[in-house]
Motif scaffolding. Structure first.
Motif, PDB file in Angstrom:
ATOM      1  N   CYS A 104       0.809  -1.217   0.000  1.00  0.00           N
ATOM      2  CA  CYS A 104       0.000   0.000   0.000  1.00  0.00           C
ATOM      3  C   CYS A 104       0.843   1.269   0.000  1.00  0.00           C
ATOM      4  N   GLY A 105       2.131   1.144   0.344  1.00  0.00           N
ATOM      5  CA  GLY A 105       2.976   2.326   0.474  1.00  0.00           C
ATOM      6  C   GLY A 105       3.087   3.137  -0.805  1.00  0.00           C
ATOM      7  N   SER A 106       3.255   2.443  -1.941  1.00  0.00           N
ATOM      8  CA  SER A 106       3.393   3.148  -3.216  1.00  0.00           C
ATOM      9  C   SER A 106       2.128   3.929  -3.548  1.00  0.00           C
ATOM     10  N   HIS A 107       0.989   3.285  -3.349  1.00  0.00           N
ATOM     11  CA  HIS A 107      -0.279   3.946  -3.658  1.00  0.00           C
ATOM     12  C   HIS A 107      -0.480   5.179  -2.778  1.00  0.00           C
ATOM     13  N   LEU A 108      -0.171   5.071  -1.487  1.00  0.00           N
ATOM     14  CA  LEU A 108      -0.335   6.204  -0.587  1.00  0.00           C
ATOM     15  C   LEU A 108       0.596   7.355  -0.962  1.00  0.00           C
ATOM     16  N   THR A 109       1.815   7.037  -1.397  1.00  0.00           N
ATOM     17  CA  THR A 109       2.757   8.084  -1.812  1.00  0.00           C
ATOM     18  C   THR A 109       2.230   8.837  -3.022  1.00  0.00           C
ATOM     19  N   VAL A 110       1.731   8.089  -4.019  1.00  0.00           N
ATOM     20  CA  VAL A 110       1.184   8.705  -5.225  1.00  0.00           C
ATOM     21  C   VAL A 110      -0.058   9.533  -4.887  1.00  0.00           C
TER      22      VAL A 110
END
Length: 308
Positions: free
Chosen positions: A241-247
């Motif tokens: 989920c980290g990548s999605h939250l960063t974007v």
């Protein structure tokens, strides 16, 4: 002064950063590099998602849509800006301005909705893993993606019609490097409070409803992850989920600043630099965020899609 609506003008002048010629020379080099990286990064992820059967999942289906959106969004603004940075002619035809506004706004709205849909996908994958394939059925994924595109395009079409029906009194100088709503509204010689209210209302729907969906989804995800006893399992779940939250943070942070903050709270130059972030910087870094933080994509990229 004679009132003229947008359709009576033959074209516009995009001022960009013409008052800072030294900055323009630097911007040309930087933006050209960023644009090439954007093309390379987003095209690579789209190709990998299509070629490798391990990536034929709802997550990568939506991710491919986002990368295609970023490609189109950047291409709708940056190439022309690069041409303007290299020459004296900063004009854009009336039809070109309408087209540019329609595509940039429509693609931006669509991306905001798709980011909310991706949060639902992550919720289903982590909180309902046994029912994931049933919940995120390919037909449902295609329907949600299509609905996102239709809503984004319809919202953009409505705004384009409203903005170019305004009387502009012959004004044709846009204080930005591409045709965007806020600087176009400043050309109007009538009270724009009603249209600004409509734009604000639409922005709330396009931005805040997906944000609420994302907040709910990740609230449930955090609760589910904290119940996992294994530390490695928790790290893996949060990692997906980290990548999605960063974007999401990059996209919504700049969009809210540009469209929901009162215009008198920041200068026009600040608005231009914020526009640079969400038109070129964010689409350029997004594929690298997903690639560097995603073991599946890194595995396919490094070892080939037939090796696993």
């Amino acid at each position: 002064m004679e009132q003229k609506n947008g359709s009576s003008l033959t074209g516009f002048i995009l001022l960009g950063f013409s008052d800072q010629p030294q900055l323009e020379r630097v911007l040309f080099v930087v933006l050209l590099i960023f644009y090439l990286l954007t093309l390379l990064g987003n095209t690579t992820i789209i190709a990998l998602s299509r070629l490798d059967p391990h990536l034929h999942t709802p997550m990568y289906f939506f991710l491919s849509n986002l990368r295609f959106l970023d490609l189109c969004y950047t291409t709708s603004t940056v190439p022309q800006f690069l041409i303007h940075l290299r020459g004296e002619d900063r004009s854009i035809s009336f039809g070109g301005c309408v087209t540019q506004l329609f595509f940039s706004l429509g693609l931006g709205c669509t991306e905001g909705i798709l980011l909310g849909v991706m949060a639902l996908d992550r919720y289903a994958a982590i909180c309902r893993p046994l029912h994931y394939t049933v919940i995120m059925h390919p037909r449902l994924c295609a329907l949600m993606a299509s609905a996102s595109w239709l809503i984004g395009i319809a919202t953009s079409a409505l705004h384009v019609v409203l903005i170019f029906l305004l009387p502009l009194c012959g004004k044709n100088k846009i204080d930005n490097f591409y045709c965007e709503l806020p600087p176009l509204l400043k050309l109007a010689c009538v009270d724009t409070s009603v249209i600004k209210s409509e734009i604000f209302f639409a922005a709330v729907i396009i931005l805040f409803i997906p944000v609420a969906l994302i907040t709910f989804s990740y609230g449930q995800i955090v609760r589910a992850v904290l119940r996992i006893k294994s530390a490695a399992g928790r790290r893996k779940a949060f990692g997906t989920c980290g990548s999605h939250l960063t974007v999401v943070s990059l996209f919504y942070g700049t969009a809210i600043y540009a469209y929901l903050q009162p215009s008198n709270n920041h200068s026009q130059d600040q608005g231009k630099f914020i526009a640079l972030i969400y038109t070129i910087v964010t689409p350029m870094v997004n594929p690298f965020i997903y690639t560097l933080r995603n073991k599946d994509v890194m595995g396919v990229f490094c070892w080939g899609y037939d090796s696993r």
